[in-house]
Design an enzyme around this catalytic site. Structure first.
Site, PDB file in Angstrom:
ATOM      1  N   CYS A   1      59.325 -57.178  29.506  1.00 36.29           N
ATOM      2  CA  CYS A   1      59.422 -56.226  30.629  1.00 36.29           C
ATOM      3  C   CYS A   1      60.164 -54.954  30.229  1.00 36.29           C
ATOM      4  CB  CYS A   1      60.106 -56.877  31.816  1.00 36.29           C
ATOM      5  SG  CYS A   1      59.284 -58.387  32.359  1.00 36.29           S
TER       6      CYS A   1
ATOM      7  N   HIS B   1      63.016 -51.840  36.678  1.00 36.99           N
ATOM      8  CA  HIS B   1      61.922 -52.793  36.476  1.00 36.99           C
ATOM      9  C   HIS B   1      61.746 -53.570  37.776  1.00 36.99           C
ATOM     10  CE1 HIS B   1      59.429 -55.974  35.205  1.00 36.99           C
ATOM     11  NE2 HIS B   1      60.386 -56.883  35.162  1.00 36.99           N
TER      12      HIS B   1
ATOM     13  N   ASN C   1      55.431 -58.376  39.854  1.00 34.82           N
ATOM     14  CA  ASN C   1      56.071 -58.012  38.583  1.00 34.82           C
ATOM     15  C   ASN C   1      54.963 -57.728  37.556  1.00 34.82           C
ATOM     16  OD1 ASN C   1      57.365 -57.994  36.114  1.00 34.82           O
ATOM     17  ND2 ASN C   1      58.678 -59.731  36.565  1.00 34.82           N
TER      18      ASN C   1
HETATM   19  N1  ACO Z   1      56.620 -71.654  46.790  1.00 40.17           N
HETATM   20  C1  ACO Z   1      57.331 -72.611  47.369  1.00 40.17           C
HETATM   21  N2  ACO Z   1      58.323 -73.251  46.735  1.00 40.17           N
HETATM   22  C2  ACO Z   1      58.591 -72.889  45.473  1.00 40.17           C
HETATM   23  C3  ACO Z   1      57.865 -71.887  44.823  1.00 40.17           C
HETATM   24  C4  ACO Z   1      56.841 -71.271  45.530  1.00 40.17           C
HETATM   25  N3  ACO Z   1      56.092 -70.297  44.974  1.00 40.17           N
HETATM   26  N4  ACO Z   1      58.364 -71.735  43.585  1.00 40.17           N
HETATM   27  C5  ACO Z   1      59.360 -72.625  43.457  1.00 40.17           C
HETATM   28  N5  ACO Z   1      59.495 -73.320  44.591  1.00 40.17           N
HETATM   29  C6  ACO Z   1      60.436 -74.380  44.870  1.00 40.17           C
HETATM   30  C7  ACO Z   1      60.880 -75.099  43.622  1.00 40.17           C
HETATM   31  O1  ACO Z   1      59.958 -76.077  43.241  1.00 40.17           O
HETATM   32  C8  ACO Z   1      62.179 -75.675  44.072  1.00 40.17           C
HETATM   33  O2  ACO Z   1      61.911 -76.828  44.826  1.00 40.17           O
HETATM   34  P1  ACO Z   1      62.874 -78.121  44.716  1.00 40.17           P
HETATM   35  O3  ACO Z   1      64.221 -77.648  45.175  1.00 40.17           O
HETATM   36  O4  ACO Z   1      62.218 -79.087  45.647  1.00 40.17           O
HETATM   37  O5  ACO Z   1      62.847 -78.501  43.296  1.00 40.17           O
HETATM   38  C9  ACO Z   1      62.688 -74.599  44.954  1.00 40.17           C
HETATM   39  O6  ACO Z   1      61.605 -73.831  45.420  1.00 40.17           O
HETATM   40  C10 ACO Z   1      63.589 -73.645  44.182  1.00 40.17           C
HETATM   41  O7  ACO Z   1      64.340 -73.101  45.117  1.00 40.17           O
HETATM   42  P2  ACO Z   1      65.466 -72.172  44.632  1.00 40.17           P
HETATM   43  O8  ACO Z   1      65.976 -72.610  43.309  1.00 40.17           O
HETATM   44  O9  ACO Z   1      66.454 -72.052  45.716  1.00 40.17           O
HETATM   45  O10 ACO Z   1      64.688 -70.851  44.432  1.00 40.17           O
HETATM   46  P3  ACO Z   1      65.358 -69.518  44.122  1.00 40.17           P
HETATM   47  O11 ACO Z   1      66.029 -69.002  45.330  1.00 40.17           O
HETATM   48  O12 ACO Z   1      66.136 -69.602  42.847  1.00 40.17           O
HETATM   49  O13 ACO Z   1      64.131 -68.601  43.849  1.00 40.17           O
HETATM   50  C11 ACO Z   1      63.046 -67.517  42.081  1.00 40.17           C
HETATM   51  C12 ACO Z   1      63.312 -68.851  42.747  1.00 40.17           C
HETATM   52  C13 ACO Z   1      62.336 -66.599  43.061  1.00 40.17           C
HETATM   53  C14 ACO Z   1      62.137 -67.741  40.878  1.00 40.17           C
HETATM   54  C15 ACO Z   1      64.388 -66.887  41.650  1.00 40.17           C
HETATM   55  O14 ACO Z   1      65.100 -67.780  40.831  1.00 40.17           O
HETATM   56  C16 ACO Z   1      64.216 -65.603  40.947  1.00 40.17           C
HETATM   57  O15 ACO Z   1      63.866 -64.613  41.534  1.00 40.17           O
HETATM   58  N6  ACO Z   1      64.502 -65.532  39.630  1.00 40.17           N
HETATM   59  C17 ACO Z   1      64.235 -64.377  38.853  1.00 40.17           C
HETATM   60  C18 ACO Z   1      62.928 -64.607  38.243  1.00 40.17           C
HETATM   61  C19 ACO Z   1      62.144 -63.361  37.969  1.00 40.17           C
HETATM   62  O16 ACO Z   1      62.174 -62.370  38.652  1.00 40.17           O
HETATM   63  N7  ACO Z   1      61.365 -63.483  36.927  1.00 40.17           N
HETATM   64  C20 ACO Z   1      60.478 -62.469  36.558  1.00 40.17           C
HETATM   65  C21 ACO Z   1      60.451 -62.337  35.094  1.00 40.17           C
HETATM   66  S1  ACO Z   1      61.980 -61.770  34.515  1.00 40.17           S
HETATM   67  C22 ACO Z   1      62.053 -60.241  34.926  1.00 40.17           C
HETATM   68  O17 ACO Z   1      61.074 -59.570  35.024  1.00 40.17           O
HETATM   69  C23 ACO Z   1      63.396 -59.745  35.222  1.00 40.17           C
END
Ligand code: ACO
Length: 325
Positions: A113, A252, A282
């Protein structure tokens, strides 16, 4: 001393828009979950005639059109991408052929990214040595080809698209002021994408799962906020500037919660941060140049404005860059 200045911007998004409601039909997710956790409402997904290089070439052509520069005048084409059309030749070579820019040289860079921001720094360094150079820098992705569409943790996050800028040298006030770039290869497992399957069984990783994006979301979240904050503050300090001097931050576009945390830690008001990720998701290396082009076309960039870019991605790679519009 000469430095690189952006003469024109352009972008190209695939025609097809995929909403969160459509993703609800593919994986166990909901519009409410995606919107509240990420801020993403839809993304553009490429179809026939919209290969990475084709989106990239269209974005490049639009940026060139703003400047009046002919493709044959280009000295260099750089494409930042982690979803190249082929491994060899580079996407930049395909773009060169599409544009008929046969007088320049062309290659890709991979800094995930952060690729576009790294590319701006590279272009600036070329231009410091040869101010007359004309460089087309493109961030282009078709991440839909690399996402595991069965993995709800990642497939809801990404989108396709391309953004481009044309750069040359200037010795006036405008242009790139400086950058603060970093990487930490020890943290590669937090966000990665395997290569296609190895034909050499001895070199096949034990945990090979296919060329998909894999991510530890919560760790990425924490690192992204901290590292971008640090890169921004270090860069501003280095140039004797404060956050109040910044007219617009174009980060980003990964996630609105990451950007809200970052904005609050930096002490930037909401109206000074450009966010368009609700429409595009993204788009990795393409996210900043698409946002830059949109901000430009909306009249958000005025001559003399101090523009701050900041970025974070797999590698890990991250950084910040300051430019005067
Ligand atoms: N829909 C429904 N539920 C989901 C989904 C979805 N699409 N994806 C994950 N879940 C579930 C998981 O399975 C998990 O369930 P469980 O607790 O039963 O195991 C739960 O949701 C996870 O919940 P949280 O951990 O509370 O989720 P969180 O608030 O951490 O959000 C997220 C997850 C959005 C991925 C967050 O960690 C995040 O934004 N991280 C940054 C990731 C990012 O932006 N990456 C892009 C690439 S890096 C970059 O460009 C900077």
């Amino acid at each position: 001393m000469s430095k690189a200045v952006i003469l024109g911007t352009g972008s190209c998004l695939p025609k097809r828009i995929v909403t969160n409601a459509e993703l609800e039909q593919m994986v166990e997710t909901s519009d409410e979950w995606i919107t509240s956790r990420t801020g993403i409402r839809s993304r553009h997904i490429a179809g026939r005639g919209e290969q990475n290089y084709q989106l990239a070439a269209k974005a490049g052509r639009r940026a060139l059109a703003v400047t009046g520069i002919d493709p044959q005048e280009l000295d260099l084409i750089i494409v930042a991408t982690i979803s190249p059309h082929m491994i060899m030749p580079s996407t930049a070579c395909f773009v060169q052929a599409e544009l008929g820019a046969e007088n320049g040289f062309a290659y890709d860079i991979n800094a995930a990214c952060a690729g576009f921001t790294y590319g701006l720094d590279m272009a600036n360094n070329y231009i410091r040595n040869r101010p007359e150079m004309k460089i087309l820098l493109i961030g282009a992705e078709t991440l839909s080809t690399r996402v595991n569409w069965q993995d709800r943790n990642t497939c809801v996050l990404f989108g396709d698209g391309a953004g481009a800028v044309v750069l040359t040298g200037t010795s006036d006030e405008s242009g790139i002021i400086g950058s603060c770039l970093h990487s930490d290869g020890t943290l590669w497992q937090l966000l990665c994408m395997d290569s296609p399957e190895s034909h050499n069984p001895d070199l096949r990783p034990d945990d090979w799962v296919g060329p998909h994006i894999r991510m530890n979301g919560s760790e990425i979240f924490k690192h992204a906020v901290r590292m971008m904050e640090d890169a921004v503050n270090t860069l501003l300090r280095k140039h004797g500037l404060g956050i109040a001097d910044v007219n617009l931050m174009i980060p980003h576009q990964a996630n609105t919660r990451i950007l809200k945390n970052l904005r609050e830690r930096l002490g930037l008001p909401e109206e000074k941060v450009f966010i368009n990720l609700s429409k595009y998701g993204n788009t990795s290396a393409a996210s900043i140049p698409i946002a830059l082009d949109e901000a430009h076309r909306q009249g958000r960039l005025n001559r003399g404005d101090l523009i701050l870019l900041c970025t974070f991605g797999g590698g890990l790679t991250w950084g910040s860059l300051l430019l005067r519009w």
